[in-house]
Design a protein around this motif. Structure first.
Motif, PDB file in Angstrom:
ATOM      1  N   LYS A 136       0.904  -0.984  -0.010  1.00 40.22           N
ATOM      2  CA  LYS A 136      -0.053  -0.326   0.038  1.00 40.22           C
ATOM      3  C   LYS A 136       0.713   1.293   0.292  1.00 40.22           C
ATOM      4  O   LYS A 136       1.245   2.258  -0.979  1.00 40.22           O
ATOM      5  CB  LYS A 136      -0.688  -0.281   1.359  1.00 40.22           C
ATOM      6  N   ASN A 161       2.645   3.181  -3.815  1.00 42.41           N
ATOM      7  CA  ASN A 161       1.184   4.616  -3.874  1.00 42.41           C
ATOM      8  C   ASN A 161       1.893   5.243  -3.643  1.00 42.41           C
ATOM      9  O   ASN A 161       1.708   6.913  -4.163  1.00 42.41           O
ATOM     10  CB  ASN A 161      -0.109   4.943  -2.898  1.00 42.41           C
ATOM     11  N   ARG A 212       2.402   2.627 -12.010  1.00 39.60           N
ATOM     12  CA  ARG A 212       1.452   2.352 -10.666  1.00 39.60           C
ATOM     13  C   ARG A 212       2.869   0.645 -10.966  1.00 39.60           C
ATOM     14  O   ARG A 212       3.267  -0.018 -10.067  1.00 39.60           O
ATOM     15  CB  ARG A 212       0.662   1.342 -11.123  1.00 39.60           C
ATOM     16  N   TYR A 272      -4.280  -7.526  -3.934  1.00 37.02           N
ATOM     17  CA  TYR A 272      -4.850  -5.917  -3.246  1.00 37.02           C
ATOM     18  C   TYR A 272      -4.779  -5.134  -4.691  1.00 37.02           C
ATOM     19  O   TYR A 272      -6.068  -3.792  -4.878  1.00 37.02           O
ATOM     20  CB  TYR A 272      -3.223  -5.297  -3.218  1.00 37.02           C
ATOM     21  N   ASP A 273      -4.341  -4.909  -5.658  1.00 35.81           N
ATOM     22  CA  ASP A 273      -4.899  -4.052  -6.988  1.00 35.81           C
ATOM     23  C   ASP A 273      -5.905  -4.219  -7.445  1.00 35.81           C
ATOM     24  O   ASP A 273      -6.885  -3.445  -7.649  1.00 35.81           O
ATOM     25  CB  ASP A 273      -3.532  -4.752  -7.795  1.00 35.81           C
ATOM     26  N   LYS A 291      -8.691  -3.038  -4.354  1.00 39.92           N
ATOM     27  CA  LYS A 291      -8.834  -2.219  -3.732  1.00 39.92           C
ATOM     28  C   LYS A 291      -8.675  -2.188  -2.154  1.00 39.92           C
ATOM     29  O   LYS A 291      -9.082  -1.678  -1.616  1.00 39.92           O
ATOM     30  CB  LYS A 291      -9.295  -1.822  -4.103  1.00 39.92           C
ATOM     31  N   ASP A 292      -8.579  -3.718  -1.819  1.00 45.24           N
ATOM     32  CA  ASP A 292      -8.787  -3.778  -0.203  1.00 45.24           C
ATOM     33  C   ASP A 292      -7.333  -4.806   0.435  1.00 45.24           C
ATOM     34  O   ASP A 292      -6.980  -5.765   0.206  1.00 45.24           O
ATOM     35  CB  ASP A 292     -10.145  -4.306   0.036  1.00 45.24           C
TER      36      ASP A 292
END
Length: 90
Positions: free
Chosen positions: A18, A22, A30, A64-65, A68-69
């Motif tokens: 994360k 980010n 990305r 994760y991507d 989105k959690d």
């Protein structure tokens, strides 16, 4: 036992899946920020399984991507560590 099975995965996912990607995605994009983060993740384990850590990190990043959690990658990481623990010690 609590650290490698719970605390480690939670902190590692928050930092390497994360926070780092980010933070660097505006500069690197990305994909490159994910690769950079997973290279750090694998090297900071300081043992011979660098490729395994890198591959696992990419898997955690993928989930994760897509979701989105961060909880999704945390759970997968915890389950992986639990499997390694069980296979190693039993």
């Amino acid at each position: 036992m609590l650290v490698p099975l719970l605390v480690g995965p939670i902190l590692e996912e928050l930092i390497f899946r994360k926070w780092i990607p980010n933070t660097f995605q505006d500069v690197l994009g990305r994909k490159r920020s994910v690769i950079f983060s997973n290279l750090l993740f694998s090297m900071l384990h300081f043992d011979w399984f660098i490729i395994t850590y890198f591959a696992n990190g990419l898997i955690y990043s993928y989930f994760y991507d897509k979701s989105k959690d961060i909880k999704v990658s945390i759970i997968i990481h915890i389950l992986y560590n639990l499997c390694v623990f069980l296979l190693t010690f039993f």
